[in-house]
Design a protein around this motif. Structure first.
Motif, short mmCIF file in Angstrom:
data_model
loop_
_atom_site.label_atom_id
_atom_site.label_comp_id
_atom_site.label_asym_id
_atom_site.label_seq_id
_atom_site.Cartn_x
_atom_site.Cartn_y
_atom_site.Cartn_z
N ASP A 4 0.27 4.74 -9.14
CA ASP A 4 -0.78 5.76 -9.16
C ASP A 4 -0.22 7.16 -8.95
OD1 ASP A 4 -3.53 5.06 -9.67
OD2 ASP A 4 -4.02 6.33 -7.93
N CYS A 5 0.67 7.34 -7.95
CA CYS A 5 1.12 8.70 -7.62
C CYS A 5 2.62 8.87 -7.79
CB CYS A 5 0.71 9.08 -6.20
SG CYS A 5 1.69 8.27 -4.92
N GLU A 17 0.84 -1.20 0.00
CA GLU A 17 0.00 0.00 0.00
C GLU A 17 0.88 1.24 0.00
OE1 GLU A 17 -3.88 0.54 2.50
OE2 GLU A 17 -2.49 2.05 3.21
N CYS A 18 0.63 2.12 -0.93
CA CYS A 18 1.40 3.37 -1.03
C CYS A 18 1.11 4.23 0.21
CB CYS A 18 1.02 4.11 -2.30
SG CYS A 18 1.76 5.76 -2.40
N GLY A 49 -12.32 -5.59 -2.38
CA GLY A 49 -11.00 -4.97 -2.51
C GLY A 49 -10.27 -4.89 -1.19
N CYS A 73 4.96 3.88 -6.73
CA CYS A 73 3.51 3.67 -6.78
C CYS A 73 3.01 3.95 -8.19
CB CYS A 73 2.81 4.58 -5.79
SG CYS A 73 1.01 4.58 -5.97
N SER A 117 -5.99 -6.23 -7.66
CA SER A 117 -6.16 -5.35 -8.82
C SER A 117 -6.73 -6.14 -9.98
CB SER A 117 -4.84 -4.67 -9.20
OG SER A 117 -3.73 -5.46 -8.89
N CYS A 131 -0.59 7.84 -1.25
CA CYS A 131 -1.96 7.96 -1.79
C CYS A 131 -2.87 6.80 -1.38
CB CYS A 131 -1.92 8.08 -3.32
SG CYS A 131 -1.47 6.55 -4.16
N GLU A 132 -2.32 5.85 -0.63
CA GLU A 132 -3.10 4.72 -0.10
C GLU A 132 -3.61 3.74 -1.17
OE1 GLU A 132 -6.04 5.99 2.70
OE2 GLU A 132 -4.56 7.01 3.95
N THR A 133 -3.08 3.87 -2.41
CA THR A 133 -3.44 2.89 -3.43
C THR A 133 -2.77 1.55 -3.13
OG1 THR A 133 -3.64 4.60 -5.11
CG2 THR A 133 -3.27 2.35 -5.90
N SER A 134 -3.55 0.49 -3.21
CA SER A 134 -2.99 -0.85 -3.01
C SER A 134 -2.62 -1.46 -4.35
CB SER A 134 -4.01 -1.75 -2.32
OG SER A 134 -4.27 -1.30 -1.02
N SER A 135 -1.47 -2.11 -4.40
CA SER A 135 -1.07 -2.79 -5.63
C SER A 135 -0.65 -4.21 -5.29
CB SER A 135 0.12 -2.09 -6.28
OG SER A 135 -0.13 -0.72 -6.43
#
Lengths: 573, 573
Positions: free
Chosen positions: A132-133, A88-89, B154, A130, A202, A92-96
């Motif tokens: 995303d960000c 998890e970033c 998710g 990340c 994802s 930005c809290e995006t999980s990958s």
């Protein structure tokens, strides 16, 4: 330029094969809806699978619930081990998915096989960010994320339940009953077509990596000592194989072998090879393109630890090999696990009666408690147990004494005369056998997708670009479309009458009278209808009446007598 | 003595129709597994439903996911209102359905319609106790318990998702796309057969009140002003009706009426009556006993507030009337709700083109900003808006000035010459129509159960008690069983050859050569196989060859020529 994936997605949406669910509410990735055409295509594939893998092989199908309670997944191992690696970033809290991050940004393939610590190291080493960000992910922890959807059953704290991640467990847990229906005789096979769920970190677009999907699974329970597959049934089926040793070479070097050769040369386990043969024939029948198809063996670190051999069926789409089925020899792993966890071990095995009862010799050890009791008091029974265990392991110690045992830090010397060892003969009528499991497991959605991709063509007809699906009639949503040239002067009535007649005969039929005839042909081409029948003004001019039959792939039209229509259609399907 | 419910449960378990899931792990109530016979029976019922309600009526089927995210159920109303009343015993913590507690221990029926406060009052008044430990439940709070299974989609906090409580929502949310496939023309119907889930507080044994079940639903989207059902198709179908006014009388006084009469006499909404007629015919076909069947109208407080008429199909089993289907005229409720909540109102309506464009008069109001601007500066546009609104409501104020408007506590007098009002003619080609929905909704598991119960018989054959299922061949798991009298001297080979031939012809066939022939007949009687074919020694003695054909219900046997077997079987099915 659009790639095939995009073209199929566009066609899927426009013509009603499949599309993102609940789009009016923004949708959630990983959930797709099958529209009218897609639902029919999918059902035809399921029926065809059922005819081949269930009825055709004498196996039987069950339907178990999709929600199962916690102990089942404790036993199956899914609660502890059914994880993907997540990162998890912190920005930005995006999980990958951590392994995909590595695969997408380095030369490494199959990163799934690494440990979270190894993945952390690779992320640091390549300074991955990340997606995303763009924030650095070095020094961010990689964690395990369980892929099962969890829910609560009943009111209050209730019981924990999970949506099954594979249909297979619904079969394994019912083995005690299923073996009764098979009259306690091995081998027998149980199939199931149903939903399975994986809470992917994802999901990808389309039908390939979704969170809710349909599986068609067969669990073939066999006696590992006695049962052999009927290889003769498929011995000459040619397989394109990509075994582990070839995967280690540079380039894609395949082995081409018949089922028989693959078994004889020790490339594939005989049970797995048998099912690869049956699957290959089925894939040809339903329209998977054999120029874009292979069987790939799992790497040892890729397959489950209990599987002794495992192969995937893979379809090539846009340069990627997509797994569409798996064939595993699972050994006795599943039934042993369920036997242990459910405390009904015998229920998960089958009693195999010998042709003739066997006489077996059994060693019986007896310790004379009338001697030990007075001497050792309340320690007597513990000492006796220790003696028994010792003698069981090494009967010779009982022959001349003393026998030394240790208890609570003290050593005791016991006279060997207090122990008697007898050999007794016993009649044994049979034994409990834990069946081995051979499992062909198909992803139905991925099969739908592979068939759409492999049957998609573009050509130029009458100067106009045409998109078409060259679906096999076995799976096409519609076999025959029936049109009136115009819906007037009795043409519509005649066409409807013919449509009804063909439907009664057993064809899957659509009637359509809207729009110009050219557009109607194109529409049917796009949904893969092999044949169109058109009633026009000439129909009534001739005696007997005739209609045109148009073939999808060639677009050629021929006049056919109405009275001979069924035969004419069968000849062309 | 065993009642029918117990007998069906025993037969279900022993012969593989249905049984409690995961019993090796203690099971969880509300989850049932269909064994091999049950899965086939259920699939046959689904196929038959599909042929009748989907293909047969020109409707189309989709397949949507079972997990949907929160906004869908906010819109549909399930998040707020899909509750049962629960009461938890403060002593033993057992949860009970509060309304059932009242129904089971008082003379009150249909307690579901009461409010939690009313139920609390009734519990106190009758001094009801916990069914598990006997503790008093007076003064214990009755709460609402939402019946949806919740889960997280998710990683991380993710998104809340729910297992759909009815398949219908999967159709409604996709209306924007589905109307495209119908080329934006009403009426059209969409069907779905799939799983639905309700986290029942106290599920009952068997297939009647379960937590995971299969629905077969049809959503027929119609233009309420124009579309009429084709009553002529079913006008003479006789219905046994139990309307609200008869339910209020003492005793069970039914109305017997044809579909046409029921409509003409205003007993049933015409669309609902149309589907009652089609359903009645279907139930006869699949073997629901019409002596134990009725259509019951919902009481006004029982039906959803948006439904203007609602009837249940009910089957009588062990003295209880079990709902097996519901038929509701849902009006425009569902699509209006989804249009509002999803912010895409137009997507949930259909543009209805007029035959001829209509000319409508539209009032156009213009304020001369070249006058207002210089005079009122930055207040000009706000004043202009107020004038427009005022004139729109009362055009006469623009005829002679001044027009007074109020802004920020001040009054402004505007010369009416600055306002021009024009009537313009506009061509209108059509209008948006929110379709109404007619919904026949079937419980597949309950239909399976009703058919098993209604086809169960016991008789005495050759002095022995026999249990049999008189299943219709339309739904029977097996149509024809083929046996060799003994599996020797070529009888087995011949029987297998015949089984194969019949299978190729299209019959569903079982081959069985184990145990004595009497037991094999009994086994087939218990799973409802209408016909058995036996190859015996006489088969080869005659020229041409013959076999016996045995009828399940009469147990009569006749010799039939092998070459004429297909015709002989069809004549008896």
């Amino acid at each position: 330029m659009e790639n095939l994936t995009q073209k199929i997605a566009e066609l899927g949406k426009r013509r009603g094969f499949f599309f993102q669910s609940s789009e009016a509410y923004g949708g959630v990735s990983g959930f797709q809806t099958y529209g009218p055409e897609g639902a029919e295509l999918k059902r035809n594939i399921e029926d065809s699978w059922r005819n081949t893998f269930s009825r055709g092989l004498g196996h039987r199908e069950i339907q178990a619930p999709t929600i199962m309670h916690e102990p089942v997944f404790q036993a199956s191992g899914h609660l502890d081990g059914f994880d993907d690696m997540i990162i998890e970033c912190p920005e930005c809290e995006t999980s990958s998915r951590a392994d995909h991050l590595v695969e997408d940004n380095t030369d490494i393939n199959e990163a799934e096989a690494f440990s979270p610590e190894q993945i952390e190291g690779l992320i640091k080493e390549h300074d991955l960010v990340c997606p995303d960000c763009g924030n650095s992910l070095s020094d961010v922890e990689v964690e395990d994320f369980n892929l099962m959807f969890e829910t609560n059953i009943g009111p209050g704290s209730g019981q924990k339940g999970y949506l099954r991640p594979e249909t297979a467990q619904g079969i394994f847990v019912e083995f005690p009953r299923l073996k009764q229906y098979a009259r306690n005789q091995l081998p027998f096979g149980i199939t199931q077509i149903g939903k399975a769920y994986r809470n992917e970190i994802s999901p990808r677009k389309g039908l390939v990596r979704v969170r809710e999907f349909t599986q068609a699974e067969l669990e073939h329970f066999i006696d590992p000592d006695e049962d052999k597959p009927d290889i003769s049934r498929v011995e000459n089926v040619e397989l394109l194989l990509y075994p582990v040793n070839k995967q280690e070479e540079n380039g894609e070097n395949y082995v081409e072998a018949s089922v028989k050769e693959a078994v004889n040369e020790g490339i594939v386990n005989e049970w797995v090879a048998y099912y690869l043969g049956i699957a290959k024939e089925w894939y040809v029948e339903i329209g998977v393109d054999m120029e874009r198809f292979r069987f790939r063996q799992h790497q040892p670190d890729e397959r489950a630890h209990y599987a002794s051999d495992c192969w995937d069926a893979e379809a090539l789409i846009d340069g990627d090999w997509i797994e569409i089925a798996g064939f595993a020899y699972r050994g006795c792993y599943d039934l042993t696990k369920h036997g242990k966890h459910s405390d009904s071990e015998r229920e998960f095995s089958v009693f195999k009666e010998y042709d003739e009862p066997e006489t077996v010799e059994k060693t019986k050890i007896e310790v004379d408690m009338s001697v030990l009791g007075p001497e050792f008091g309340d320690k007597a029974s513990e000492i006796a147990e220790k003696i028994e265990r010792k003698v069981e392991l090494a009967p010779e110690v009982a022959e001349e004494g003393p026998i030394f045992v240790h208890l609570d830090g003290e050593e005791y010397a016991i006279d060997s005369d207090t122990v008697s060892v007898k050999k007794e003969k016993e009649k044994k009528t049979g034994e409990e056998v834990v069946p081995h499991v051979v499992e062909p497991s198909f992803g139905v959605g991925r099969t739908v997708y592979a068939i759409l991709a492999h049957s998609y063509y573009e050509d130029i007809v009458d100067g106009e670009e045409r998109r078409l699906l060259r679906l096999e009639s076995e799976v096409a949503p519609t076999e025959v479309a029936v049109f009136p040239l115009m819906n007037k002067e009795g043409l519509g009535e005649k066409a409807r009458e013919i449509a009804e007649r063909l439907r009664d005969y057993g064809f899957s039929v659509k009637y359509d009278d809207s729009g110009n005839i050219g557009k109607r042909y194109r529409r049917q081409d796009e949904v893969g209808t092999p044949l169109c029948v058109t009633v026009d003004y000439e129909t009534f001019e001739q005696e007997p009446e005739t209609v045109t039959v148009r073939e999808r792939d060639s677009t050629e039209q021929e006049r056919v007598r109405v009275e001979e229509l069924e035969e004419a259609l069968i000849a062309r399907l």
